[in-house]
Design a protein around this motif. Structure first.
Motif, PDB file in Angstrom:
ATOM      1  N   LEU A 207     141.274  41.687   0.513  1.00  0.00           N
ATOM      2  CA  LEU A 207     140.977  42.240  -0.812  1.00  0.00           C
ATOM      3  C   LEU A 207     139.620  41.832  -1.378  1.00  0.00           C
ATOM      4  CD1 LEU A 207     141.859  43.920  -3.232  1.00  0.00           C
ATOM      5  CD2 LEU A 207     143.088  41.917  -4.098  1.00  0.00           C
ATOM      6  N   PRO A 208     139.183  40.554  -1.281  1.00  0.00           N
ATOM      7  CA  PRO A 208     137.882  40.202  -1.860  1.00  0.00           C
ATOM      8  C   PRO A 208     136.726  41.042  -1.325  1.00  0.00           C
ATOM      9  CG  PRO A 208     139.118  38.213  -1.393  1.00  0.00           C
ATOM     10  CD  PRO A 208     139.898  39.345  -0.790  1.00  0.00           C
ATOM     11  N   SER A 209     136.786  41.431  -0.068  1.00  0.00           N
ATOM     12  CA  SER A 209     135.703  42.221   0.529  1.00  0.00           C
ATOM     13  C   SER A 209     135.649  43.636  -0.043  1.00  0.00           C
ATOM     14  CB  SER A 209     135.888  42.315   2.050  1.00  0.00           C
ATOM     15  OG  SER A 209     135.890  41.047   2.635  1.00  0.00           O
ATOM     16  N   ILE A 214     136.622  49.069  -4.871  1.00  0.00           N
ATOM     17  CA  ILE A 214     137.803  49.609  -5.551  1.00  0.00           C
ATOM     18  C   ILE A 214     137.524  49.770  -7.037  1.00  0.00           C
ATOM     19  CG2 ILE A 214     140.195  49.099  -6.222  1.00  0.00           C
ATOM     20  CD1 ILE A 214     140.498  47.681  -3.493  1.00  0.00           C
ATOM     21  N   LYS A 215     136.892  48.756  -7.632  1.00  0.00           N
ATOM     22  CA  LYS A 215     136.596  48.794  -9.062  1.00  0.00           C
ATOM     23  C   LYS A 215     135.617  49.906  -9.415  1.00  0.00           C
ATOM     24  CE  LYS A 215     137.543  43.948 -10.201  1.00  0.00           C
ATOM     25  NZ  LYS A 215     136.957  42.650 -10.662  1.00  0.00           N
ATOM     26  N   SER A 216     134.721  50.217  -8.467  1.00  0.00           N
ATOM     27  CA  SER A 216     133.744  51.276  -8.717  1.00  0.00           C
ATOM     28  C   SER A 216     134.249  52.647  -8.275  1.00  0.00           C
ATOM     29  CB  SER A 216     132.437  50.953  -7.993  1.00  0.00           C
ATOM     30  OG  SER A 216     132.630  50.924  -6.574  1.00  0.00           O
ATOM     31  N   ASP A 217     135.525  52.714  -7.896  1.00  0.00           N
ATOM     32  CA  ASP A 217     136.177  53.974  -7.477  1.00  0.00           C
ATOM     33  C   ASP A 217     135.573  54.575  -6.213  1.00  0.00           C
ATOM     34  OD1 ASP A 217     137.995  53.973  -9.647  1.00  0.00           O
ATOM     35  OD2 ASP A 217     136.496  54.876 -10.966  1.00  0.00           O
ATOM     36  N   ARG A 229     152.850  42.209  -7.054  1.00  0.00           N
ATOM     37  CA  ARG A 229     151.703  43.065  -7.356  1.00  0.00           C
ATOM     38  C   ARG A 229     150.546  42.224  -7.899  1.00  0.00           C
ATOM     39  NH1 ARG A 229     153.155  49.170  -9.308  1.00  0.00           N
ATOM     40  NH2 ARG A 229     154.898  49.525  -7.857  1.00  0.00           N
ATOM     41  N   ILE A 230     149.329  42.661  -7.597  1.00  0.00           N
ATOM     42  CA  ILE A 230     148.134  41.949  -8.027  1.00  0.00           C
ATOM     43  C   ILE A 230     147.829  42.305  -9.478  1.00  0.00           C
ATOM     44  CG2 ILE A 230     145.690  41.570  -7.539  1.00  0.00           C
ATOM     45  CD1 ILE A 230     147.506  40.698  -5.266  1.00  0.00           C
ATOM     46  N   ASP A 231     147.538  41.288 -10.287  1.00  0.00           N
ATOM     47  CA  ASP A 231     147.257  41.530 -11.708  1.00  0.00           C
ATOM     48  C   ASP A 231     146.122  42.524 -11.912  1.00  0.00           C
ATOM     49  OD1 ASP A 231     149.266  39.806 -12.438  1.00  0.00           O
ATOM     50  OD2 ASP A 231     147.942  38.090 -12.779  1.00  0.00           O
ATOM     51  N   SER A 232     145.110  42.451 -11.068  1.00  0.00           N
ATOM     52  CA  SER A 232     143.958  43.340 -11.222  1.00  0.00           C
ATOM     53  C   SER A 232     144.217  44.745 -10.676  1.00  0.00           C
ATOM     54  CB  SER A 232     142.735  42.738 -10.518  1.00  0.00           C
ATOM     55  OG  SER A 232     143.028  42.466  -9.156  1.00  0.00           O
ATOM     56  N   LEU A 233     145.329  44.905  -9.931  1.00  0.00           N
ATOM     57  CA  LEU A 233     145.714  46.221  -9.391  1.00  0.00           C
ATOM     58  C   LEU A 233     147.201  46.466  -9.681  1.00  0.00           C
ATOM     59  CD1 LEU A 233     143.962  45.968  -5.887  1.00  0.00           C
ATOM     60  CD2 LEU A 233     143.096  47.176  -7.905  1.00  0.00           C
ATOM     61  N   PRO A 234     147.576  46.518 -10.940  1.00  0.00           N
ATOM     62  CA  PRO A 234     148.999  46.585 -11.294  1.00  0.00           C
ATOM     63  C   PRO A 234     149.732  47.837 -10.822  1.00  0.00           C
ATOM     64  CG  PRO A 234     147.623  47.038 -13.214  1.00  0.00           C
ATOM     65  CD  PRO A 234     146.702  46.568 -12.130  1.00  0.00           C
ATOM     66  N   ASN A 235     148.997  48.905 -10.549  1.00  0.00           N
ATOM     67  CA  ASN A 235     149.635  50.158 -10.137  1.00  0.00           C
ATOM     68  C   ASN A 235     149.716  50.322  -8.625  1.00  0.00           C
ATOM     69  OD1 ASN A 235     149.960  51.035 -12.850  1.00  0.00           O
ATOM     70  ND2 ASN A 235     147.801  51.686 -12.886  1.00  0.00           N
ATOM     71  N   VAL A 236     149.251  49.310  -7.896  1.00  0.00           N
ATOM     72  CA  VAL A 236     149.273  49.376  -6.426  1.00  0.00           C
ATOM     73  C   VAL A 236     150.467  48.577  -5.905  1.00  0.00           C
ATOM     74  CG1 VAL A 236     147.983  48.922  -4.312  1.00  0.00           C
ATOM     75  CG2 VAL A 236     146.760  49.587  -6.404  1.00  0.00           C
ATOM     76  N   PRO A 237     151.402  49.220  -5.204  1.00  0.00           N
ATOM     77  CA  PRO A 237     152.592  48.517  -4.722  1.00  0.00           C
ATOM     78  C   PRO A 237     152.296  47.592  -3.550  1.00  0.00           C
ATOM     79  CG  PRO A 237     152.569  50.747  -3.870  1.00  0.00           C
ATOM     80  CD  PRO A 237     151.407  50.646  -4.831  1.00  0.00           C
ATOM     81  N   THR A 238     153.173  46.620  -3.349  1.00  0.00           N
ATOM     82  CA  THR A 238     153.073  45.767  -2.169  1.00  0.00           C
ATOM     83  C   THR A 238     153.698  46.501  -0.986  1.00  0.00           C
ATOM     84  OG1 THR A 238     155.217  44.698  -2.461  1.00  0.00           O
ATOM     85  CG2 THR A 238     153.333  43.734  -3.630  1.00  0.00           C
ATOM     86  N   PHE A 239     153.329  46.095   0.227  1.00  0.00           N
ATOM     87  CA  PHE A 239     153.943  46.690   1.419  1.00  0.00           C
ATOM     88  C   PHE A 239     155.450  46.424   1.436  1.00  0.00           C
ATOM     89  CE2 PHE A 239     149.537  46.522   3.060  1.00  0.00           C
ATOM     90  CZ  PHE A 239     149.434  47.810   3.562  1.00  0.00           C
TER      91      PHE A 239
END
Length: 326
Positions: A207-209, A214-217, A229-239
């Motif tokens: 994710l860091p890479s 992702i933030k810039s779309d 779920r990641i706080d910065s990506l709350p709408n993205v589900p985990t596997f």
């Protein structure tokens, strides 16, 4: 005579133990080298430097970072495995150096379990499945349907043959029964560039890479490998939420020493490192880099290494992954 022999053996063991404790009491009395098996600037290096700075202050001696990149991390790991087991040469263990490489390349010059002593898992970091925004899927369900309708026609980019990215992709293929073409690059940078340019369809990256893209779309995240779920990506589900628990394995950055390092030193290093990882400043810096502090016991990290090595060996065999020496 047997009784005398046993008494001598016990006495020798006690003497050795006493000597080891005395040595640990005076440890450290000089600079400690922390070998990072990758080039400067990556997540592994960032985590190591954040911890090393405070660890040196906690131990009362400097902890200097020595980047020994190459061979997917095997060169640096080999340096640690062969170092004097006195606690003055430590190494960063990763999923790559202590699981993937040994599973892919039986000729690697160390055994991830036998040639090291685990100290602790310093931090973990999520993996993320991303696609180019032009990919004809807005969410994971649409993505999987599209992939299944196009067997062998879509591709995933990785930083190279037998990389962590390839292993995540191969595990994904096993769990979903899909056929996706692996396209290896010489590094994550070129792989990401081609994903951004649309030359390849997807990537299973750390994710860091990928976060800035992702933030810039410029990339669309579809799933993350993390316990929640990641706080910065709350709408993205985990596997795991998507029914793919075997793919829901994050990467980790541990601390290890050469085999035969005295247990008393291992315990001293573990206590100091765990204390550092609980510092608010360290936690803040790690999280800002995309990593989550862990700080477990030597036995727990040793179990993680063994479990992941066995999992990768199974995956390599199942998918018939061949190491090409690159």
């Amino acid at each position: 005579m047997i009784f005398c022999s046993v008494k001598k053996t016990v006495f020798a063991a006690l003497l050795a133990g006493a000597g080891g404790l005395a040595f640990a009491d005076s440890y450290p009395n000089k600079t400690i080298t922390l070998v990072v098996p990758f080039a400067a600037g990556g997540t592994t290096d960032i985590v190591a430097r954040i911890v090393a700075d405070k660890l040196g202050r906690e131990l009362g001696q400097a902890v200097i970072v020595d980047n020994r990149g190459g061979g997917g991390g095997s060169i640096g790991a080999g340096v640690v495995a062969k170092a004097n087991p006195d606690g003055y040469t430590l190494g960063v263990s990763t999923l790559s150096t202590h699981a993937v490489i040994s599973a892919c390349n039986p000729k690697v010059a160390y055994n991830p379990v036998k040639d090291f002593k685990a100290i602790t898992n310093m931090a973990g970091s999520p993996n993320v499945l991303t696609v180019n925004p032009k990919f004809p899927a807005k969410d994971f369900s649409q993505f999987l349907a599209h992939v299944k309708k196009n067997p062998g026609k879509l591709s995933f980019a990785t930083s190279g043959q037998c990389s962590i990215q390839q292993m995540v992709g191969e595990q994904f293929k096993v769990e979903t029964g899909t056929d996706i073409l692996h396209v290896p690059y010489r590094g994550a940078g070129p792989a990401l560039n081609d994903l951004l340019g649309g030359s390849v369809d997807m990537m299973f990256d750390n994710l860091p890479s990928s976060m800035s893209h992702i933030k810039s779309d410029r990339l669309r995240p579809l799933a993350v490998a993390w316990p929640t779920r990641i706080d910065s990506l709350p709408n993205v589900p985990t596997f795991k939420e998507l029914g793919l628990a075997a793919v829901n394995e994050p990467v980790w950055y541990g601390l290890v020493a050469p085999a035969n390092t005295p247990d008393a030193i291992i315990q001293k290093l573990n206590a100091a490192t765990v204390k550092v990882l609980k510092m608010p400043e360290v936690q803040e810096r790690l999280r800002a880099s995309g990593a989550e502090p862990v700080g477990n016991s030597p036995a727990q990290h040793a179990a993680e290494i063994k479990q992941e090595m066995e999992r990768m060996q199974t995956l390599v065999k199942k998918q018939n992954i061949q190491f090409d020496g690159s």
